[in-house]
Scaffold this motif. Structure first.
Motif, short mmCIF file in Angstrom:
data_model
loop_
_atom_site.label_atom_id
_atom_site.label_comp_id
_atom_site.label_asym_id
_atom_site.label_seq_id
_atom_site.Cartn_x
_atom_site.Cartn_y
_atom_site.Cartn_z
N LEU A 143 19.04 -65.14 17.29
CA LEU A 143 19.99 -64.02 17.40
C LEU A 143 19.63 -63.11 18.58
O LEU A 143 20.51 -62.65 19.30
N LEU B 14 26.26 -62.67 21.88
CA LEU B 14 26.44 -62.16 20.52
C LEU B 14 27.37 -60.94 20.53
O LEU B 14 27.14 -59.98 21.25
N GLY C 159 27.92 -60.84 13.07
CA GLY C 159 27.66 -61.29 14.44
C GLY C 159 28.39 -62.59 14.72
O GLY C 159 28.35 -63.52 13.92
N GLU D 86 21.82 -62.41 21.92
CA GLU D 86 22.11 -61.03 22.35
C GLU D 86 21.71 -60.84 23.82
O GLU D 86 22.47 -60.31 24.62
N VAL E 69 29.89 -65.57 17.92
CA VAL E 69 29.81 -66.09 19.29
C VAL E 69 31.19 -66.60 19.65
O VAL E 69 31.78 -67.41 18.91
#
Length: 551
Positions: A253, A262, A270, A257, A272
């Motif tokens: 994650l 993200l 969250g 980010e 994508v």
């Protein structure tokens, strides 16, 4: 020396007759499949492609005959010499690089009993691993257990309410399944849902008491799986699981980010973006609003970890086709993250088995099916005279029953759903696993009857009968069939080949007696049957079937 090597041998000897370089002849020689309608030579030689000079066409019949004799003269010796490596030593595989493969298959969920849906993943993955090992590749067989996730929140709460520690020890999969069914009924209640979320959060936070209970679920379950896998003749090099990647999924994650991949929704989940136009028309959810990981996040972490650890040439996931979208998204995200090796990842999908019920007609668990197929085979065997002589009827029934399941499963394209039929699967005649086992046992018994000796000076010229020629022709094609299966990872090519070989051998067994023939002819025929049994056994083992010697 399989079909491709035969071409070289034939070309080299025909080159002396034609006064042409062998290289000019190899491409003109091709193996011919056995035809039930007409008798043909083992190899065809395209005379027109050998030379532009039409006056040489008069050589054609003579050349066909010589090509056939040369092939027949070597195939039996080669099968017996190469043994389990016959076919895989073929020049067809000489340009195929030896690779390292991680194959993830079976992968049951600990919270749920090992059900019949896992049979396909288990036997398909086992077949792919067997084939790759036979062809000289390095294989890591991986069982990636569903041992994490929100269902463990539910199961943990369920066990606290309905669990029994003694039942968990004696019959873990059955007991956890019963608990799971009970708690799922109660899960509509908001309070139960909250308790389940709390339990899973504690798991993710590594709370000692919660982890201890979860570890018991996992350990007892794996012990029972290993017992079931033993019945299937399947083993794993690694037991992995989603739980291994709970921490690493947090790193994933972070990476997403850092790469600007993200995004957060209004609800705090969250995601994508996977759309081409970056308009969120297609996206994957990778994090819950409370920050806990999801199945796909753990799969991303697992893929990265495996590739770092094993540095493999190929990574194969064997699951049912309902997960195709999941793997598409998984591979897309890995590509966006910059992992070029994702091109070496492959999802081998399969369809659903329909209509498989036991006599009791209840929910299908794999062990119920294995018990049922064994008991039905025992009943069938008890009605034949020979069964009384078998040393261990129960074990034989298990192996023959498993062959019945595997052959019915592998006859079509893996991606197709198919309708299971007990009666069709267990027939002793026709295109079934029972028939393959029966043929193997008969041929083995024939060898034992004649002293089981190693045959050396065989006069193959004795084998002139059409039924003998048909078996020889078919043995020549084994490497081509292996090659096809190695290319598309479909077992159906090998299944079809072995069923035809069994039918041809069964006919030859009737029409070409060994007993009462001249010693020279008896030796040649015995050699023919030994070769057929050897190739039959090799192919069955690739499919995950243990050949029986008595039935």
């Amino acid at each position: 020396m399989a079909a491709c090597s035969f071409r070289r041998s034939i070309a080299s000897q025909l080159s002396k007759v034609l006064d042409l370089p062998p290289e000019n002849l190899i491409k003109s020689i091709s193996a011919v499949p056995v035809s039930k309608k007409r008798r043909v030579a083992d190899f065809q030689l395209s005379i027109a492609s050998v030379t532009e000079d039409n006056s040489r066409d008069c050589l054609a019949p003579d050349l066909h005959l010589q090509a056939q004799k040369l092939a027949e003269g070597t195939v039996l010796r080669q099968v017996l010499k190469d043994g389990s490596e016959y076919g895989v030593k073929s020049e067809l595989f000489s340009t195929v690089p030896k690779q390292k493969a991680v194959i993830e298959f079976s992968s049951p969920n600990i919270a749920k009993k090992f059900h019949i849906g896992h049979l396909r993943s288990t036997i398909v993955g086992n077949f792919i691993a067997n084939l790759k090992v036979a062809l000289g590749h390095e294989v890591i067989r991986m069982n990636y257990l569903g041992d994490w996730g929100m269902q463990f929140g539910l199961l943990g709460v369920g066990f606290q309410l309905f669990g029994n520690k003694e039942k968990l020890k004696t019959s873990p999969l059955q007991h956890l399944f019963e608990v799971y069914v009970q708690i799922n009924k109660a899960a509509e209640d908001e309070n139960t849902k909250k308790l389940a979320k709390d339990f899973f959060r504690k798991l993710e936070e590594h709370d000692e008491q919660t982890l201890s209970l979860w570890k018991q679920f996992r350990d007892f379950s794996i012990d029972e799986y290993i017992r079931i896998y033993k019945r299937l003749g399947v083993h794993f090099d690694e037991y992995s699981g989603e739980s291994f990647y709970q921490e690493k999924s947090k790193e994933v994650l972070k990476m997403l980010e850092n790469k600007g991949l993200l995004q957060k929704t209004i609800k705090g989940t969250g995601i994508v973006d996977l759309s081409e136009k970056k308009d969120l028309s297609s996206f994957s959810t990778v994090m819950r609003s409370d920050g806990t990981s999801l199945y796909i996040t753990r799969d991303l972490a697992a893929a990265i970890d495996r590739m770092n650890k094993h540095n493999c040439d190929t990574m194969i996931y064997v699951t049912d086709k309902s997960q195709s979208n999941h793997f598409q998204q998984l591979f897309q995200i890995l590509k966006l993250m910059g992992y070029d090796w994702v091109e070496r990842c492959q999802h081998v999908s399969f369809g659903l088995v329909q209509g498989m019920k036991t006599r009791r007609g209840e929910v299908i668990f794999l062990e119920d099916v294995l018990n049922e197929v064994r008991s039905r085979m025992l009943e069938n065997m008890a009605s034949t005279k020979t069964t009384k002589e078998i040393e261990d009827p129960m074990e034989t029934a298990e192996k023959v029953g498993l062959a019945a399941l595997i052959i019915q499963d592998f006859q079509g394209l893996l991606s197709s759903d198919y309708q299971f039929s007990w009666d069709r699967a267990l027939q002793s005649r026709g295109d079934t696993g029972v028939f393959l086992q029966y043929t193997h046992a008969r041929l083995h018994s024939l060898e034992q009857m004649h002293g089981n000796e190693q045959l050396t000076d065989i006069n193959v010229a004795c084998l002139q009968e059409p039924d003998a020629i048909s078996v020889l022709q078919h043995l020549l094609r084994y490497d081509e069939v292996l090659y096809r299966s190695s290319q598309d990872l479909q077992p159906k090519h090998i299944v079809s080949y072995l069923l035809t070989l069994s039918h041809l051998a069964a006919v030859a067994h009737k029409t070409l007696p060994v007993k009462g023939s001249t010693p020279e002819l008896a030796q040649a025929r015995l050699c023919l049957f030994q070769a057929a049994r050897s190739v039959l056994a090799n192919g069955m083992k690739l499919l995950g079937i243990t050949p029986v010697t008595q039935m």
